[in-house]
Scaffold this motif. Structure first.
Motif, PDB file in Angstrom:
ATOM      1  N   THR A 155      47.766  53.521  17.876  1.00 41.77           N
ATOM      2  CA  THR A 155      47.249  52.343  18.928  1.00 41.77           C
ATOM      3  C   THR A 155      48.258  51.701  18.951  1.00 41.77           C
ATOM      4  OG1 THR A 155      45.233  52.484  18.894  1.00 41.77           O
ATOM      5  CG2 THR A 155      45.435  50.940  19.797  1.00 41.77           C
ATOM      6  N   LEU A 156      49.656  51.479  19.791  1.00 50.62           N
ATOM      7  CA  LEU A 156      50.400  50.469  20.092  1.00 50.62           C
ATOM      8  C   LEU A 156      49.357  49.290  20.647  1.00 50.62           C
ATOM      9  CD1 LEU A 156      54.044  50.004  18.756  1.00 50.62           C
ATOM     10  CD2 LEU A 156      53.349  50.855  21.719  1.00 50.62           C
ATOM     11  N   ALA A 157      49.490  47.992  19.875  1.00 49.15           N
ATOM     12  CA  ALA A 157      48.571  46.254  21.009  1.00 49.15           C
ATOM     13  C   ALA A 157      49.873  46.367  22.151  1.00 49.15           C
ATOM     14  CB  ALA A 157      48.317  45.649  19.747  1.00 49.15           C
ATOM     15  N   PHE A 158      49.570  45.528  22.902  1.00 49.32           N
ATOM     16  CA  PHE A 158      49.699  44.917  24.239  1.00 49.32           C
ATOM     17  C   PHE A 158      50.790  43.591  23.280  1.00 49.32           C
ATOM     18  CE2 PHE A 158      46.127  45.579  26.735  1.00 49.32           C
ATOM     19  CZ  PHE A 158      47.408  46.635  27.468  1.00 49.32           C
ATOM     20  N   ASP A 159      50.707  42.679  22.362  1.00 50.22           N
ATOM     21  CA  ASP A 159      51.883  42.025  22.149  1.00 50.22           C
ATOM     22  C   ASP A 159      52.872  43.060  21.161  1.00 50.22           C
ATOM     23  OD1 ASP A 159      50.282  42.996  20.070  1.00 50.22           O
ATOM     24  OD2 ASP A 159      50.513  40.739  18.871  1.00 50.22           O
ATOM     25  N   GLU A 160      52.713  43.626  20.732  1.00 47.23           N
ATOM     26  CA  GLU A 160      53.739  45.174  20.127  1.00 47.23           C
ATOM     27  C   GLU A 160      54.955  45.813  21.215  1.00 47.23           C
ATOM     28  OE1 GLU A 160      51.652  46.620  16.493  1.00 47.23           O
ATOM     29  OE2 GLU A 160      51.511  47.438  17.908  1.00 47.23           O
ATOM     30  N   TYR A 161      53.919  45.984  21.937  1.00 46.38           N
ATOM     31  CA  TYR A 161      54.382  46.855  23.519  1.00 46.38           C
ATOM     32  C   TYR A 161      55.543  45.920  24.246  1.00 46.38           C
ATOM     33  CZ  TYR A 161      54.390  47.428  28.947  1.00 46.38           C
ATOM     34  OH  TYR A 161      55.324  48.330  29.648  1.00 46.38           O
ATOM     35  N   GLU A 162      54.782  44.084  24.165  1.00 49.72           N
ATOM     36  CA  GLU A 162      55.934  43.367  24.429  1.00 49.72           C
ATOM     37  C   GLU A 162      56.619  43.104  23.978  1.00 49.72           C
ATOM     38  OE1 GLU A 162      55.754  42.213  28.020  1.00 49.72           O
ATOM     39  OE2 GLU A 162      56.679  40.203  27.263  1.00 49.72           O
ATOM     40  N   ALA A 163      57.129  43.125  22.943  1.00 50.74           N
ATOM     41  CA  ALA A 163      57.952  43.019  21.816  1.00 50.74           C
ATOM     42  C   ALA A 163      59.158  44.088  21.872  1.00 50.74           C
ATOM     43  CB  ALA A 163      57.387  42.628  20.521  1.00 50.74           C
ATOM     44  N   LEU A 164      58.479  45.270  22.200  1.00 51.86           N
ATOM     45  CA  LEU A 164      58.969  46.367  22.509  1.00 51.86           C
ATOM     46  C   LEU A 164      60.338  46.341  23.606  1.00 51.86           C
ATOM     47  CD1 LEU A 164      57.640  49.681  21.473  1.00 51.86           C
ATOM     48  CD2 LEU A 164      59.529  49.025  20.248  1.00 51.86           C
ATOM     49  N   ARG A 165      59.313  46.280  25.095  1.00 53.46           N
ATOM     50  CA  ARG A 165      59.745  45.894  26.312  1.00 53.46           C
ATOM     51  C   ARG A 165      61.255  44.658  25.945  1.00 53.46           C
ATOM     52  NH1 ARG A 165      59.875  42.145  30.564  1.00 53.46           N
ATOM     53  NH2 ARG A 165      58.399  41.435  29.782  1.00 53.46           N
ATOM     54  N   LEU A 166      60.946  43.189  25.321  1.00 64.25           N
ATOM     55  CA  LEU A 166      62.067  42.581  25.792  1.00 64.25           C
ATOM     56  C   LEU A 166      63.368  42.479  24.627  1.00 64.25           C
ATOM     57  CD1 LEU A 166      59.450  39.399  25.213  1.00 64.25           C
ATOM     58  CD2 LEU A 166      60.683  40.180  27.079  1.00 64.25           C
ATOM     59  N   ALA A 167      62.447  42.930  23.448  1.00 62.98           N
ATOM     60  CA  ALA A 167      64.055  42.839  22.229  1.00 62.98           C
ATOM     61  C   ALA A 167      64.966  44.168  22.816  1.00 62.98           C
ATOM     62  CB  ALA A 167      63.232  42.975  20.670  1.00 62.98           C
ATOM     63  N   ASP A 168      64.027  45.660  22.952  1.00 57.92           N
ATOM     64  CA  ASP A 168      64.451  47.218  23.091  1.00 57.92           C
ATOM     65  C   ASP A 168      65.194  47.091  24.478  1.00 57.92           C
ATOM     66  OD1 ASP A 168      64.534  46.978  20.633  1.00 57.92           O
ATOM     67  OD2 ASP A 168      62.689  48.467  20.073  1.00 57.92           O
ATOM     68  N   LEU A 169      64.506  47.336  25.643  1.00 56.10           N
ATOM     69  CA  LEU A 169      64.904  47.116  26.533  1.00 56.10           C
ATOM     70  C   LEU A 169      65.673  46.636  27.500  1.00 56.10           C
ATOM     71  CD1 LEU A 169      63.952  50.250  28.604  1.00 56.10           C
ATOM     72  CD2 LEU A 169      61.939  48.190  29.781  1.00 56.10           C
ATOM     73  N   GLU A 170      64.938  45.314  27.664  1.00 56.05           N
ATOM     74  CA  GLU A 170      65.842  44.053  27.956  1.00 56.05           C
ATOM     75  C   GLU A 170      67.227  43.046  27.266  1.00 56.05           C
ATOM     76  OE1 GLU A 170      63.483  40.519  29.949  1.00 56.05           O
ATOM     77  OE2 GLU A 170      62.330  41.975  31.663  1.00 56.05           O
ATOM     78  N   GLY A 171      67.035  44.054  25.542  1.00 58.36           N
ATOM     79  CA  GLY A 171      67.798  43.270  25.290  1.00 58.36           C
ATOM     80  C   GLY A 171      67.994  41.910  24.674  1.00 58.36           C
ATOM     81  N   LEU A 172      66.826  41.408  24.487  1.00 60.39           N
ATOM     82  CA  LEU A 172      66.921  40.016  24.516  1.00 60.39           C
ATOM     83  C   LEU A 172      66.751  40.132  22.544  1.00 60.39           C
ATOM     84  CD1 LEU A 172      63.843  38.415  26.228  1.00 60.39           C
ATOM     85  CD2 LEU A 172      66.444  38.262  26.843  1.00 60.39           C
ATOM     86  N   TYR A 173      68.017  39.010  22.017  1.00 64.76           N
ATOM     87  CA  TYR A 173      67.893  37.928  20.917  1.00 64.76           C
ATOM     88  C   TYR A 173      66.405  37.719  20.858  1.00 64.76           C
ATOM     89  CZ  TYR A 173      72.908  37.587  20.730  1.00 64.76           C
ATOM     90  OH  TYR A 173      73.850  38.123  20.683  1.00 64.76           O
ATOM     91  N   GLN A 174      66.213  37.845  19.054  1.00 59.20           N
ATOM     92  CA  GLN A 174      64.280  38.124  18.519  1.00 59.20           C
ATOM     93  C   GLN A 174      64.270  36.754  19.326  1.00 59.20           C
ATOM     94  OE1 GLN A 174      63.605  39.449  15.162  1.00 59.20           O
ATOM     95  NE2 GLN A 174      64.034  41.431  15.679  1.00 59.20           N
TER      96      GLN A 174
END
Ligand SMILES: [Zn+2]
Length: 164
Positions: free
Chosen positions: A33-52
């Protein structure tokens, strides 16, 4: 009662909430189970390439907390890929990012501003600074109290403890 977790701001919910490896019957599958906050973290950091740092502020959390969430997300996704497990996306303490509406008292122009960006200085249309906030129906108020846990001095210690 335990101190409630800070709600993490999420901008998008996933279109697909369940992934499984092809050819393995569901009953034999282990599920992660991937929580929504984990999903959003992946989206922002890995897909959109934002700095942490930037991704953390988008989610209204501290950088160490973001680091912990993304670390957990990476581990789960890797586990699923490598060990052939299913991924279900659900749960987590999250709030949809909301926008605040401001209205110009001079020209009646109204526009939306996302949370966390501060109060606009002037009307984008006529440059008047005679503005007022139009309260949302949930009445979050000027300080955005409804979403709580905005990084303030008082909260930093608690957040640091939470990440240990
Ligand atoms: Zn105006």
């Amino acid at each position: 009662m335990a101190r409630p977790k800070c709600a993490r701001l999420v901008n998008e919910f996933p279109n697909t909430t369940f992934f499984k490896p092809r050819g393995i019957p569901l009953v034999e599958l282990e599920e992660i189970t991937l929580a929504f906050d984990e999903y959003e973290a992946l989206r922002l950091a890995d897909l959109e390439g934002l700095y942490q740092e930037d991704a953390a502020s988008k989610m209204n959390i501290s950088r160490p907390t973001f680091g912990r969430i993304i670390g957990s997300a990476h581990k789960k996704v890797a586990d699923a890929l490598i060990n052939g497990k299913a991924i279900k996306i659900e749960g987590g303490v999250v709030t949809m990012a909301q926008k605040r509406t401001f209205e110009c008292s001079d020209c009646e122009h109204s526009w939306e501003v996302p949370f966390g960006t501060g109060r606009p200085a002037s009307c984008p249309k006529c440059e008047s600074n005679n503005l007022h906030r139009v309260e949302s129906e949930r009445g979050l108020g000027r300080s955005g109290r409804g979403i709580g846990c905005r990084r303030r001095r008082g909260n930093t210690t608690a957040l640091a403890k939470e990440t240990k």
